[in-house]
Design an enzyme around this catalytic site. Structure first.
Site, short mmCIF file in Angstrom:
data_model
loop_
_atom_site.label_atom_id
_atom_site.label_comp_id
_atom_site.label_asym_id
_atom_site.label_seq_id
_atom_site.Cartn_x
_atom_site.Cartn_y
_atom_site.Cartn_z
N TYR A 146 7.50 -10.18 6.20
CA TYR A 146 7.27 -8.77 6.52
C TYR A 146 7.99 -8.39 7.81
CZ TYR A 146 3.56 -8.13 3.03
OH TYR A 146 2.85 -8.02 1.86
N ASP B 199 0.82 -1.21 0.00
CA ASP B 199 0.00 0.00 0.00
C ASP B 199 0.86 1.26 0.00
OD1 ASP B 199 -2.44 -1.47 0.18
OD2 ASP B 199 -2.01 -1.81 2.31
#
Length: 409
Positions: free
Chosen positions: A193, A122
């Site tokens: 992540y 994002d």
């Protein structure tokens, strides 16, 4: 006088001969003037018709490759290319423009080159080892492409692209001979992540205990943002590892370190938001187990998700036996200088912000238990509304149905 016989100029008077000569000169001038205008018109017409040379892609073979790259996401409107951005650039739009500019692909449209990405990030999210696969122009023949011994003669895709890409996007590895059915998204075995945060005022031990509850296959519908356009009905995802570990970048910097086969939209940021609440001792670790049970929570309680800026897609893993990455180990001095300048600027800004924080607080800070990182404001625990007592959002089925009804008009 017959029309076929030429005039007898010997019989003409001097005055008549001069008059005839002047007539010839005048006609000659008119003829030359008309011819010049015609030539000028022809030249202008040729210039108008002349088109810029087009690159003949049919003269070249194309090959499937994979590229691994890093980017700082703060200046981009996310990773994925979007046709209608109204001036807001994405990381992929910059890469596709670079591919087109260097004549490696025929268009900036991803559909022209079998384009695939590993994981969508994002706005504000960065990555260190993001991966795309695509078909690009080759310097080799079809027979040579299929034989890795000719790879040294292939175009240096990393160097070519980095010359025209912005400095905060760097291609650093290439796979010239991926498996025949390789796809950046579907061939990935897991995504890794990292979410960086300061430990001030947080109970790291409790956060670690809570993070471990994510491991395994669970229904994460209460740890994501629903998207009706995707019409997702299966929210089960498998987390391979989940822990809170110290960062090597500072004594009080920690990392939410997470590995999983696949992730939902905003999933990591939602997970981090709840971990912050546990770390502030505003929630017990049991809230994670409860939110992972759709029978207890058919829809997500209304809580704000964590900031995107500390989130990094750290790595994308593939079968090492079949995917051979060639890493570029050298970057030009100018680029390294730019990174040093950026690092210095951000360190200076951090110092100034810390100074301002101390000045405004007179060297004192509020009790750590009164700061709610989930909502980013000073919070009194006595007035904190527990997750279990908050309003819930629409269910996944309701979101999907609402989107379909809107589409049907």
């Amino acid at each position: 006088m017959s029309e076929s016989q030429p005039p007898n100029y010997n019989e003409w008077t001097k005055e008549r001969l001069i008059e005839k000569l002047q007539e010839y000169e005048l006609n000659d001038k008119k003829r030359k003037s008309g011819q010049s205008e015609l030539n000028l018109s022809d030249e202008t017409s040729k210039q108008k018709k002349k088109k810029p040379k087009t690159f003949d892609f049919t003269r070249y073979e194309f090959r499937k490759i994979a590229l691994k790259f890093a980017y700082l996401g703060w200046n981009y409107h996310g990773l994925a290319f979007q046709k209608h951005m109204n001036g807001a650039e994405t990381v992929e739009s910059e890469i596709l423009k670079a591919l087109h500019k260097t004549k490696l692909v025929s268009s900036i449209d991803p559909a022209c080159c079998e384009f695939s990405r590993c994981g969508r990030t994002d706005k504000g999210v960065s990555a260190m080892n993001q991966v795309i696969s695509l078909s690009v122009r080759s310097n080799l023949s079809g027979e040579e492409i299929s034989n890795s011994k000719y790879n040294e003669r292939e175009l240096n895709y990393v160097k070519i692209l980095n010359k025209v890409l912005p400095p905060d996007i760097r291609i650093h590895s290439v796979c010239l001979n991926p498996p025949k059915d390789f796809d950046a998204r579907f061939s990935c075995t897991y995504r890794h992540y990292k979410y960086f945060f300061e430990s001030d005022g947080l109970n790291i031990s409790k956060m670690q205990e809570a993070a471990s509850l994510f491991i395994g296959e669970h229904d994460f519908r209460n740890f994501c943002k629903l998207d009706g356009s995707k019409q997702i009905t299966n929210y089960k995802r498998t987390i391979l590892s989940s822990s809170i570990i110290p960062s090597e970048h500072g004594a009080n910097i920690y990392v939410f370190d997470l590995r999983g086969s696949a992730f939902l939209w905003h999933q990591v940021r939602c997970m981090m938001s709840i971990l912050f609440l546990v770390g502030r001792e505003l929630e017990q670790k049991a809230i994670i187990t409860e939110l992972l049970n759709p029978a207890l929570y058919p829809s997500r309680p209304n809580y704000k998700i964590a900031s995107p800026f500390p989130l990094v897609l750290f790595d994308c893993k593939y079968d090492e036996k079949t995917t051979n990455w060639i890493k570029c180990t050298t970057f030009d001095g100018l680029h390294l200088l730019r990174f040093n300048q950026l690092w210095g600027d951000l360190k200076t800004k951090s110092t100034i912000i810390s100074t301002m924080k101390n000045v405004l607080g007179n060297g004192k800070t509020e009790s750590t238990k009164t700061i709610n990182l989930e909502e980013g404001r000073i919070h009194n625990p006595a007035t904190y509304v527990p997750i279990s007592k908050r309003e819930t959002l629409e269910t996944a089925d309701e979101v999907n149905e609402k989107w379909m009804l809107k589409k049907r008009g």
